[in-house]
Enzyme design. Structure first.
Site, PDB file in Angstrom:
ATOM      1  N   GLU A 470       0.763  -1.142  -0.057  1.00  0.00           N
ATOM      2  CA  GLU A 470      -0.073  -0.100  -0.223  1.00  0.00           C
ATOM      3  C   GLU A 470       0.730   1.255  -0.044  1.00  0.00           C
ATOM      4  OE1 GLU A 470      -2.856  -0.354   2.939  1.00  0.00           O
ATOM      5  OE2 GLU A 470      -4.004  -2.199   2.083  1.00  0.00           O
ATOM      6  N   GLU A 545      -3.949  -8.910  -0.516  1.00  0.00           N
ATOM      7  CA  GLU A 545      -4.758  -8.781   0.632  1.00  0.00           C
ATOM      8  C   GLU A 545      -6.175  -8.798   0.843  1.00  0.00           C
ATOM      9  OE1 GLU A 545      -2.417  -5.869   3.430  1.00  0.00           O
ATOM     10  OE2 GLU A 545      -4.120  -5.290   4.480  1.00  0.00           O
TER      11      GLU A 545
END
Length: 876
Positions: A470, A545
């Site tokens: 991220e 994820e």
């Protein structure tokens, strides 16, 4: 520029970290160096604030990384920082006898106490600040002329090492393994003192990082001409049923002042379960002669063949060992063993992942590095227990979020047949926290990337190198070039596996950022898979994820709304597995996407186990309690806090885990097991059936089963049979009205009876039950036994919603290390022998003293309940 990406990425390889044998067998001596350290918090009084800051230490630390960077750093010639400080002085010039004595690995933060006033969402534990470790040891005179290094597998963080008062080096990133050369500073035939300083800045992590030398430390002794750290690299470029080609490169370093000539020979052996060679050599290379100048490194290459290779696979994790021998003037001067595996991995854009030619959906979970009540201090048995529980659920892959793991963790994955996404870091230059890795990226990213790949590249379990999670740069112009550069650094060390990362922004998949890695990962974007595939038809895709469903074990709140922001009360989350933060999804949503779009490689669920810190949806104060995007949700959360009279959120740990912090299974465990182990006959009912006061009220019942249909019975009366519709993963009876008694489900598969499960209303709690995962353990102070305590009725059934206060007492040559219960709101110090049960369960962790000959008895008592005892014996 972007890396080339063929339709299928084929990576063929290998296996485990280089290890060496004892001094009795080899001139390469690597000894565990964890016993008998001294520990103290804070710097000496009156130490100037900037005397040991990173800015001050940096010129002396950077040369530690010279083996992993293209531009070498020169050590300044002036006196180094800290060399006149009392804490760095050798004994007896400084007396550290008043310091606490302990063994490593050690995490000072997990010792507590919990403090709700601590900022951030890192577990409310005191992990930040400065601490020192010292160790005085005798070095035999016979070690004169040898090269001696200190190897640190992980120290949190900004570590700096002094030897006999001289600054040797260090490494800031707390998750990196590294070594420092002690040779110039040691005194053979005398006592020597090491001093290690750590500095954990506040606001440097989003989860609990721990504090301390929390992984193993080694003292390694070699000749001056020796195999470099992680200097062997094993690949298997050609594999067939008849034979496998094994390519071995070996970097040999000459640390002497004279030129050297050596010969290098590699032998191959089969490996036992621990990765050690067994039997006779099955192949050997011809000697390779190397000639090099002083203070230089040369590389030898060998190609060998293994007939009828036994492949490393999930169910048969076979391994081999490459034994590398260095001879000089007819004398053996170094010997290193490198376990490896023979297997093929293939990532395709249209059909997913293949292991040894067989399609394997990645059934993965993300795992943070803490071990629950043990904190960040690594323990092999604790990690093994976690993997055992995950494998029972059907897990075949783990993502090491968001950092390199302990070396022993990868050894466990090699041995137990688990695939690994090995991850580098959580941010690059743009910060997520003010003092995060962004402070180190410019100085250390090349060294950190290359060292972790070089360390881990021989593990057959590792199938992906993740360069980040991220990353904020995914939305900025510099992002694509930075991703491509980090992938390039990875490929300098290993070309046999693809790079990847986890992206949480949709646009990262369309504007060039996706081209910086070989396999693109989306976090929480199952609805985007089809569009991404159409726009990037040659790029493999993975759910890097997924889910982030939240729940508390054994908690059920009514009404059982399907709103994802529902299910919260008193800082717990209902276990109907319907509730998520705003960015996330239920497991069912990801399952549906994986089934609809089979080109997706699989998923890594957030998370396998609960972990310390990040207690979403109760992250911080009331103003940030919920990570939702609507003012109404935030207002409701603030009202809940005010009604409870809370100012600070009490939660210490996450709610994301499929398994709670203590290792007890939540309901979600069985939803994933039903999907990931479809051939296992199983059925699971939720909720429990103890609901006094709810008689006649609607109490929905869900069933997780690997069958395709099921019939539910309440007190013998059928409530109907249901069949899973296409892309449906649970069965629901939403209108069940509670009546005490018995719930029973009979599951069917292909029309035949498949599995049954029964849940009964229990009697009152009358006794304690206790059982150990292992009744015999090694008496070495490192092996552990995990003891489960159950609050039970007269018939031995767990009584839900019980929270009895328990007392643990141990007698004999052992130690109660920690207790826990899986309750995210419990702020009892983990080392306490007093612990409330949480919804009927509690945990104790016990070890035996080194050399113990007699058993220990753990007695558990609670007012009004019959006590329980467990006996743990030393293994012979």
């Amino acid at each position: 520029m972007p890396l080339p990406h063929p339709l299928a990425f084929v990576f063929i390889l290998l296996a485990a970290v280089s290890t060496s044998v004892s001094a009795a067998e080899s001139p390469h001596e690597r000894t565990l160096f964890t016993a008998g350290w001294r520990f103290s918090k804070d710097d000496p009084v009156n130490t100037p604030a900037d005397a040991l800051s990173y800015a001050t230490l940096k010129p002396y630390l950077l040369p530690t990384a010279n083996a992993f960077v293209s531009s070498l750093a020169a050590r300044p010639s002036c006196e180094a920082p800290g060399e006149s400080l009392a804490y760095t002085q050798p004994a007896p010039a400084y007396d550290d006898s008043a310091w606490r004595k302990l063994d490593l690995p050690h995490d000072w933060g997990i010792e507590g106490p919990f403090d709700q006033a601590l900022p951030g969402e890192t577990g409310k534990l005191p992990w930040h600040g400065v601490a020192w470790y010292r160790k005085t040891f005798d070095l035999p005179a016979s070690d004169a002329g040898r090269r001696i290094t200190l190897e640190i597998d992980g120290a949190m963080s900004y570590s700096a090492v002094w030897c006999n008062g001289r600054l040797v080096g260090g490494w800031p990133y707390g998750y990196s393994s590294y070594q420092v050369d002690l040779t110039p500073y040691l005194k053979p035939g005398a006592a020597n003192t090491l001093a290690i300083r750590l500095d954990n800045p506040k606001e440097s992590s989003r989860w609990y990082p721990g504090g301390g030398i929390y992984r193993n430390v080694w003292l390694t002794k070699t000749s001056l001409v020796h195999i470099a750290q992680w200097g062997t690299h094993v690949t298997t470029p050609e594999i067939s049923a008849a034979s496998a080609t094994v390519s071995v490169t070996t970097d040999v370093t000459n640390s002497s002042t004279s030129p050297a000539q050596v010969s290098v020979v590699t032998q191959l052996f089969r490996a036992d379960s621990s990765g050690r060679p067994v039997g006779k050599s099955i192949a050997a290379s011809a000697p390779a002669d190397l000639t090099f100048t002083s203070f230089s490194t040369a590389r030898a290459a060998a190609t060998l063949s293994v007939k009828k290779p036994a492949l490393w696979d999930l169910t048969t994790p076979n391994r081999y060992v490459a034994v590398t021998l260095i001879n000089q003037d007819g004398k053996l001067i170094d010997r290193v063993e490198t376990p490896f595996g023979i297997r093929t991995i293939v990532f395709t854009a249209d059909k997913g992942f293949f292991l040894n030619g067989r399609h394997v959906p990645l059934q993965g979970v993300c795992q943070h590095h803490d071990l629950g009540a043990l904190g960040a201090a690594f323990n092999t048995r604790a990690a093994e227990r976690q993997i055992e529980i995950l494998k029972e659920m059907g897990v075949n892959a783990i993502r090491t979020s968001h950092n390199p793991p302990a070396p022993e963790f990868l050894e466990l994955c090699d041995r137990m047949g688990i695939l690994v996404m090995d991850e580098f870091v959580d941010c690059w230059k743009r910060p997520k926290k003010p003092n995060g890795y962004n402070q180190l990226f410019s100085d250390w990213s090349e060294a950190d990337v290359r060292s972790f790949v070089r360390r881990d590249r021989n593990h057959p379990s590792v199938i992906l190198w993740s360069i980040g999670n991220e990353i904020p740069e995914q939305g900025y112009p510099e992002g694509p070039a930075m991703a491509a550069e980090l992938s390039r650094l990875v490929k300098l060390e290993d070309t046999t596996r693809p790079t990847t990362l986890g992206s949480n922004e949709v646009w990262a998949g369309y504007h060039g950022f996706q081209n910086g890695v070989d396999v693109f990962g989306y976090n929480y974007k199952p609805w985007e898979y089809k569009k991404f595939h159409e726009a990037n038809p040659s790029r493999p895709l993975i759910g890097s994820e997924t889910a982030s469903t939240i729940s508390s074990r054994g908690e059920y709140f009514f009404p059982a709304t399907d709103r994802k922001d529902g299910g919260k009360s008193d800082f717990q989350v209902s276990s109907y597995d319907l509730y998520t933060p705003g960015w996330a999804t239920t497991p069912d949503t990801e399952f549906k996407a994986q089934d609809e779009y089979p080109f997706a490689t699989g998923e890594f669920v957030w998370t396998g186990f609960d972990y310390l810190g990040e207690p979403t949806p109760y992250n911080n104060d009331a103003t940030n309690i919920l990570n939702y995007h609507t003012p109404e949700a935030r207002a409701a959360a603030e009202a809940e806090l005010k009604a409870l009279g809370k100012i600070r959120v009490p939660s210490r740990s996450s709610y994301f885990g499929i398994i709670d912090l203590a290792g007890f299974k939540k309901d979600r465990f069985y939803l994933y097991q039903a999907r990931w182990r479809p051939d296992l006959p199983m059925a699971h009912i939720l909720p429990h059936w103890n609901w006094p006061g709810r008689e006649g009220q609607v109490t929905p019942v869900h069933v997780y089963t690997s069958g395709d249909s099921a019939e539910l019975f309440l007190n013998g009366q059928s409530l109907g049979r249901q069949t899973k519709a296409p892309l449906e993963y649970r069965l629901r009876w939403n209108d069940v009205k509670y009546a005490p008694g018995e719930l029973k489900v009979v599951a069917y598969k292909s029309g035949k009876k498949w599995a049954t499960e029964t849940v009964r209303t229990t009697g009152p709690a009358t006794k304690l039950l206790a059982s150990a995962d292992r009744a015999k353990i090694t008496p070495d102070s490192r092996d552990l036994s995990f003891i489960t305590v159950t609050i039970a009725d007269a018939e031995g059934r767990l009584v839900p919603r019980t929270h009895n206060a328990l007392t643990f007492t141990i007698t004999g040559p052992g130690e109660l290390i920690a207790t826990d219960n899986g309750d995210a709101t419990d702020h009892t110090t983990f080392s306490s022998p007093n612990r409330k049960a949480y919804n009927g369960l509690a945990l104790a962790i016990v070890r035996l003293q080194p050399g113990a000959k007699k058993p220990v008895t753990i007695r558990i008592t609670a007012d009004g309940l019959t006590s329980a005892e467990v006996v743990i014996r030393p293994a012979k």
